[in-house]
Motif scaffolding. Structure first.
Motif, PDB file in Angstrom:
ATOM      1  N   TYR A 172      -7.850  14.834  -3.758  1.00 45.57           N
ATOM      2  CA  TYR A 172      -7.655  13.504  -3.191  1.00 45.57           C
ATOM      3  C   TYR A 172      -8.739  13.200  -2.160  1.00 45.57           C
ATOM      4  CZ  TYR A 172      -2.945  13.316  -5.180  1.00 45.57           C
ATOM      5  OH  TYR A 172      -1.873  13.287  -6.042  1.00 45.57           O
TER       6      TYR A 172
ATOM      7  N   THR B 148     -11.397   9.416  -0.906  1.00 47.70           N
ATOM      8  CA  THR B 148     -11.670   8.004  -1.160  1.00 47.70           C
ATOM      9  C   THR B 148     -12.574   7.830  -2.379  1.00 47.70           C
ATOM     10  OG1 THR B 148     -13.658   7.946   0.221  1.00 47.70           O
ATOM     11  CG2 THR B 148     -11.536   7.546   1.316  1.00 47.70           C
TER      12      THR B 148
ATOM     13  N   VAL C 265      -7.746   7.767  -3.253  1.00 47.58           N
ATOM     14  CA  VAL C 265      -6.857   7.192  -2.244  1.00 47.58           C
ATOM     15  C   VAL C 265      -7.746   6.451  -1.253  1.00 47.58           C
ATOM     16  CG1 VAL C 265      -6.810   9.408  -1.005  1.00 47.58           C
ATOM     17  CG2 VAL C 265      -5.166   7.622  -0.436  1.00 47.58           C
ATOM     18  N   CYS C 266      -7.533   5.160  -1.137  1.00 49.27           N
ATOM     19  CA  CYS C 266      -8.384   4.331  -0.287  1.00 49.27           C
ATOM     20  C   CYS C 266      -8.057   4.537   1.187  1.00 49.27           C
ATOM     21  CB  CYS C 266      -8.234   2.857  -0.647  1.00 49.27           C
ATOM     22  SG  CYS C 266      -8.822   2.459  -2.313  1.00 49.27           S
ATOM     23  N   GLU C 267      -9.069   4.386   2.036  1.00 49.26           N
ATOM     24  CA  GLU C 267      -8.844   4.489   3.474  1.00 49.26           C
ATOM     25  C   GLU C 267      -7.798   3.466   3.900  1.00 49.26           C
ATOM     26  OE1 GLU C 267     -12.806   2.190   2.941  1.00 49.26           O
ATOM     27  OE2 GLU C 267     -11.766   3.885   2.019  1.00 49.26           O
ATOM     28  N   GLY C 268      -6.864   3.910   4.731  1.00 47.86           N
ATOM     29  CA  GLY C 268      -5.783   3.049   5.181  1.00 47.86           C
ATOM     30  C   GLY C 268      -4.573   3.032   4.266  1.00 47.86           C
ATOM     31  N   GLU C 269      -4.737   3.556   3.044  1.00 47.14           N
ATOM     32  CA  GLU C 269      -3.623   3.618   2.089  1.00 47.14           C
ATOM     33  C   GLU C 269      -2.849   4.919   2.291  1.00 47.14           C
ATOM     34  OE1 GLU C 269      -3.032   4.006  -2.808  1.00 47.14           O
ATOM     35  OE2 GLU C 269      -5.019   3.731  -1.925  1.00 47.14           O
ATOM     36  N   THR C 270      -1.543   4.885   2.099  1.00 48.51           N
ATOM     37  CA  THR C 270      -0.718   6.081   2.197  1.00 48.51           C
ATOM     38  C   THR C 270      -0.207   6.462   0.821  1.00 48.51           C
ATOM     39  OG1 THR C 270      -0.016   5.547   4.452  1.00 48.51           O
ATOM     40  CG2 THR C 270       1.322   7.128   3.247  1.00 48.51           C
ATOM     41  N   VAL C 271      -0.415   7.715   0.434  1.00 50.27           N
ATOM     42  CA  VAL C 271       0.065   8.212  -0.852  1.00 50.27           C
ATOM     43  C   VAL C 271       0.913   9.455  -0.616  1.00 50.27           C
ATOM     44  CG1 VAL C 271      -1.884   7.290  -2.168  1.00 50.27           C
ATOM     45  CG2 VAL C 271      -2.005   9.608  -1.219  1.00 50.27           C
TER      46      VAL C 271
ATOM     47  N   SER D  86       3.261  12.549   3.114  1.00 52.00           N
ATOM     48  CA  SER D  86       2.619  11.240   3.156  1.00 52.00           C
ATOM     49  C   SER D  86       1.227  11.422   3.736  1.00 52.00           C
ATOM     50  CB  SER D  86       3.427  10.262   4.001  1.00 52.00           C
ATOM     51  OG  SER D  86       3.502  10.694   5.344  1.00 52.00           O
TER      52      SER D  86
ATOM     53  N   LYS E  73      -2.542   9.773   4.620  1.00 50.62           N
ATOM     54  CA  LYS E  73      -3.301   8.549   4.885  1.00 50.62           C
ATOM     55  C   LYS E  73      -4.692   8.907   5.393  1.00 50.62           C
ATOM     56  CE  LYS E  73      -3.310   4.424   7.857  1.00 50.62           C
ATOM     57  NZ  LYS E  73      -2.571   3.681   8.901  1.00 50.62           N
TER      58      LYS E  73
END
Length: 268
Positions: A82, A84, A108-114, A120, A122
């Motif tokens: 994982y 960006t 997983v984009c910056e600021g996104e939580t997966v 979790s 981020k």
């Protein structure tokens, strides 16, 4: 309520290689892959950690000391990786990762939580002279864990996230006097100090004063320079900062992570 089964350790922390373990009874993740798979297996075995518990790798950036063995991890462990899209694009072109990263790629984009292994996760962008560099804010079992290993300067977002964490792993790379009086070239010294390189002991201590809060329980100082710092200097600088904040002795655990050898296994 916190669960004492949350565990953290460093396999190596510095320009020689970076790799960290974070896990609980439900699984674990690695942050960066700068140590060999052989070393990883050996150290985990010595601490009673099961390789089968590893569920994913988070990558902070594409500098070699953080990804040197990522290709091997992908090839032999098939762990999802994982980070960006920008960092993944760099990994897809990198000599050490290009052959193996595609099947393990998870964006997983910056600021996104997966959700990763029940945690979790981020990513947040920090200044550093790689293609892109991120720290991670990770929630698991009632804990909030923040890590930022290579940081040219502390951003407001980093302070905000650390202000809600009980454990923070933060770079304390160099002592300014040692760096400026040392043998590095002028160009390298400027690369380190001008906002997209590394964080000094004083800058680290200043950041701690900014994000110190009642719920903070652990501070791990990482990525200490072998040439421009000592564990004693880094520790004292942040300890003085905690004292200035009125922190009672023993309230916050402060640890300098070793550079080339594994740390102990910490219960958070």
């Amino acid at each position: 309520m916190r669960n004492s089964s949350v565990r953290f350790m460093s396999f190596s922390s510095g320009s020689c290689g970076n790799c960290y373990y974070l896990g609980n009874e439900d699984g674990a993740i690695l942050i960066d892959a700068g140590v060999s798979l052989r070393r990883l297996k050996k150290v985990m075995g010595e601490h009673g950690l099961d390789m089968a518990s590893l569920k994913a790798v988070l990558v902070t950036h594409d500098h070699l000391d953080h990804i040197r063995h990522l290709g091997s991890f992908c090839k032999k462990l098939s762990l999802p990786v994982y980070t960006t899209p920008m960092i993944h694009s760099a990994l897809a072109r990198h000599t050490f990762t290009s052959d193996w990263i595609a099947s393990c790629r998870r964006d997983v984009c910056e600021g996104e939580t997966v959700l990763v292994a029940g945690m979790s996760v981020k990513p947040f962008v920090v200044p550093h002279d790689a293609t892109q560099t991120v720290g991670y804010s990770i929630g698991l079992t009632g804990h909030k864990f923040v890590i930022m290993t290579d940081v040219g300067r502390i951003t407001d977002e980093a302070v905000q996230l650390a202000s809600h964490a009980d454990t923070v792993v933060l770079e304390s790379n160099y002592d300014m006097d040692m760096l400026m009086g040392g043998p590095y070239t002028y160009e390298l010294k400027m690369r380190i100090v001008q906002g997209c390189g590394h964080l000094s002991n004083d800058e680290c201590a200043c950041a701690v004063r900014r994000f110190m809060h009642e719920g903070l329980r652990n501070i791990f100082l990482c990525h200490l320079s072998d040439n421009n710092n000592t564990r004693e200097l880094a520790y004292k600088c942040t300890l003085d900062s905690l004292r200035q904040c009125g922190v009672e002795p023993g309230t916050v655990s402060l640890v300098c992570l070793p550079r080339q050898v594994p740390s102990q296994l910490f219960n958070l």
